[in-house]
Enzyme design. Structure first.
Site, PDB file in Angstrom:
ATOM      1  N   TYR A  49      23.272  53.547  71.350  1.00  0.00           N
ATOM      2  CA  TYR A  49      23.112  52.751  72.566  1.00  0.00           C
ATOM      3  C   TYR A  49      21.761  52.046  72.486  1.00  0.00           C
ATOM      4  CZ  TYR A  49      27.189  55.000  74.732  1.00  0.00           C
ATOM      5  OH  TYR A  49      28.468  55.426  75.031  1.00  0.00           O
ATOM      6  N   GLU A  50      21.688  50.832  73.059  1.00  0.00           N
ATOM      7  CA  GLU A  50      20.496  50.017  72.875  1.00  0.00           C
ATOM      8  C   GLU A  50      19.238  50.618  73.500  1.00  0.00           C
ATOM      9  OE1 GLU A  50      21.731  46.323  74.570  1.00  0.00           O
ATOM     10  OE2 GLU A  50      21.308  46.947  76.615  1.00  0.00           O
ATOM     11  N   SER A  51      19.412  51.585  74.398  1.00  0.00           N
ATOM     12  CA  SER A  51      18.254  52.255  74.988  1.00  0.00           C
ATOM     13  C   SER A  51      17.512  53.102  73.964  1.00  0.00           C
ATOM     14  CB  SER A  51      18.701  53.116  76.163  1.00  0.00           C
ATOM     15  OG  SER A  51      19.717  54.005  75.753  1.00  0.00           O
ATOM     16  N   GLY A  52      18.087  53.279  72.780  1.00  0.00           N
ATOM     17  CA  GLY A  52      17.378  53.990  71.728  1.00  0.00           C
ATOM     18  C   GLY A  52      18.074  55.244  71.223  1.00  0.00           C
TER      19      GLY A  52
END
Lengths: 258, 274
Positions: A49-52
């Site tokens: 996920y792009e949040s890391g």
């Protein structure tokens, strides 16, 4: 076992992921599909996920792209710049799984505005990670509800490049990744024509007619030479999806459980 | 050297009308308490910078703090629209809102360039899409070694970065963990910085040698603000109040409902007791 069109869509999208894929997951419909894949035929799939969060295994679907659940169940969590620079731009991700507000026949996506940019009728959230996800992931899967206002002949704004406005621009720009190779809806499955890159209807879901697909598509939709019928959801697939949705609804209300 | 202050004093001295301000936090650790204090002090003409302007910026835009928004994704995650943001863009209420719009990759790179003291960021992106045609801060250059066309955006250098973190120690060093977003980069890119924290501890205790720690000497002010990230979350302290994010959709839908909420929950309330 009876099922809804929405369940068929999520399960058909889930089936496209392979056990060895490394997948950059968009929020909403893609997130549900990716987690069903992980809980059924692709237990080894790596979800990012792009949040890391890297290699996350959420027990419930996250409402946002950065719920604590994603970090708590991840192998590791990196900063957002590291995610976009080393992992995405670095070419380590095999599939980008996206949704959008509008799609055209060449898999270009609009999530920015309806109407003109300066005087929009509807201001949408914007690009987020999608622009570079679509360019840097090995291939792109799109999942969207099938509606004529969403499946349009011409986008109001190109937020995310598919194959380009005439299907040729992506290749002409020399972008080395494949771009959109799959579009799954609640009615059917599209795959691009290998020559023109136009999305052709490759399969219709059980009980759906070609006429319905035509009526729900804003462009003059074309069909592959042989149109398959999508395999209906298996009991096991439905069970996994419904349990995931029930856990999600218990955790934070029905809004995130679609 | 970061000094401990009261929230109202820290906002008064660090955030001025017309400043560019980045209140960062990627879903996690969003500095709501600090943003609400900016609303209470009625700052005007701010350039608000943030990758994901969610509820907090919806509130600050609706409350009239903002002149311009630099952003890459403006929605209520998993719920839908930010109605106050949309009203400002679509109907210019309560004031016109200038947009400088990017992708996440561009914003993340621009903060990194700011932190690294570079004038611009260079990355692979924005090919074949429409954002460069509406944002003159997106340009392309050729790699001097390979000739590849690469995207470039100016470094982000906010006047003030505001973040929320889990802990400060007595010396004013700050530790954050979980989804750390772009907060370290935002603080290092900014001229001044304010960190609100859940608690102040004598010592951070056992931790990974690679923990994300911002030394006190890169910070301007540290403020004890327990619960200061609600309704977002602080890993290890409290969970995201997803039901509030869902409820916000109805609260913010019309102007009167929004103003009643701001009056009751922000303007009519003093800062959280420290």
């Amino acid at each position: 076992m009876t099922y809804t069109a929405s369940e068929m869509m999520t399960i058909a999208a889930a089936r496209a992921l392979r056990n060895d894929d490394v997948c950059f997951v968009g929020i909403g419909l893609p997130s549900a599909a990716c987690n069903v894949a992980r809980l059924t035929h692709a237990p080894g799939v790596t979800l990012i996920y792009e949040s890391g969060a890297i290699a996350t295994r959420p027990r419930v679907l996250p409402l946002s792209i950065g719920d604590g659940e994603l970090c708590e169940t991840a192998l590791t969590t990196v900063s957002v710049p590291e995610m976009f620079r080393y992992w995405l731009q670095g070419g380590r991700i095999t599939v980008g799984f996206l949704g959008g507000a509008q799609v055209d026949r060449y898999g270009n996506l609009n999530s920015t505005v309806i109407g003109s940019y300066r005087r929009p009728t509807v201001r949408l959230p914007g690009a987020g990670g999608a622009t570079e996800i679509a360019a840097s992931c090995g291939r792109v899967f799109i999942v969207m509800r099938h509606h004529p206002r969403a499946f349009v002949p011409r986008l109001d704004f190109v937020t995310t490049l598919g194959h380009g406005p005439t299907g040729r621009e992506r290749r002409a720009l020399g972008i080395p990744t494949a771009g959109p190779v799959l579009l799954v809806t609640d009615l059917c499955i599209f795959e691009p024509d290998p020559e023109t890159n136009e999305f052709l209807v490759a399969a219709v879901h059980p009980g759906v007619t070609c006429r319905e697909v035509r009526e729900h598509t804003g462009w003059s939709v074309r069909f592959a030479a042989e149109v398959r019928e999508t395999e209906p959801p298996a009991a096991g697939e439905l069970e996994v999806l419904r349990e995931l949705q029930a856990r999600t609804a218990r955790a934070h209300g029905t809004a995130a459980a679609e | 050297m970061g000094s401990f202050r009261k929230l109202s004093e820290a906002i008064a001295s660090l955030v001025h009308d017309g400043d560019s301000v980045a209140l960062e936090g990627f879903t996690h650790l969003i500095p709501f308490a600090a943003g609400h204090e900016i609303i209470r002090q009625r700052r005007r003409g701010l350039t608000l910078i943030r990758m994901t302007p969610d509820l907090l910026y919806d509130q600050m835009i609706g409350a009239g703090c903002a002149r311009k928004l630099v952003f890459s994704w403006g929605g209520n995650p998993g719920v839908g629209s930010l109605h106050r943001f949309r009203d400002a863009v679509e109907k210019q209420w309560p004031a016109p809102l200038e947009l400088e719009e990017h992708s996440h990759a561009a914003m993340a790179n621009a903060y990194t360039a700011g932190a690294a003291g570079m004038p611009c960021a260079i990355f692979r992106g924005y090919q074949g899409v429409d954002l460069p045609s509406v944002n003159s801060n997106i340009r392309f250059l050729a790699c001097p070694f390979t000739g590849e066309s690469l995207a470039s955006v100016p470094a982000l250098r906010p006047d003030v970065a505001v973040i929320h973190a889990q802990k400060a120690d007595r010396q004013g060093n700050v530790l954050l963990e979980g989804i750390v977003g772009v907060q370290k980069e935002a603080v290092l890119a900014a001229r001044r910085s304010l960190v609100t924290v859940e608690e102040v501890v004598d010592d951070f205790g056992p931790r990974s040698p690679n923990a994300v720690i911002l030394p006190s000497w890169v910070l301007t002010a540290v403020v004890l603000a327990p619960g200061g990230a609600r309704p977002s979350y602080a890993q290890g302290y409290y969970a995201r109040d997803n039901s509030f994010y869902v409820a916000w959709d109805a609260i913010a839908k019309d102007r009167a409902g929004f103003q009643a909420w701001i009056d009751e929950h922000v303007l009519g309330r003093a800062e959280l007791p420290a």
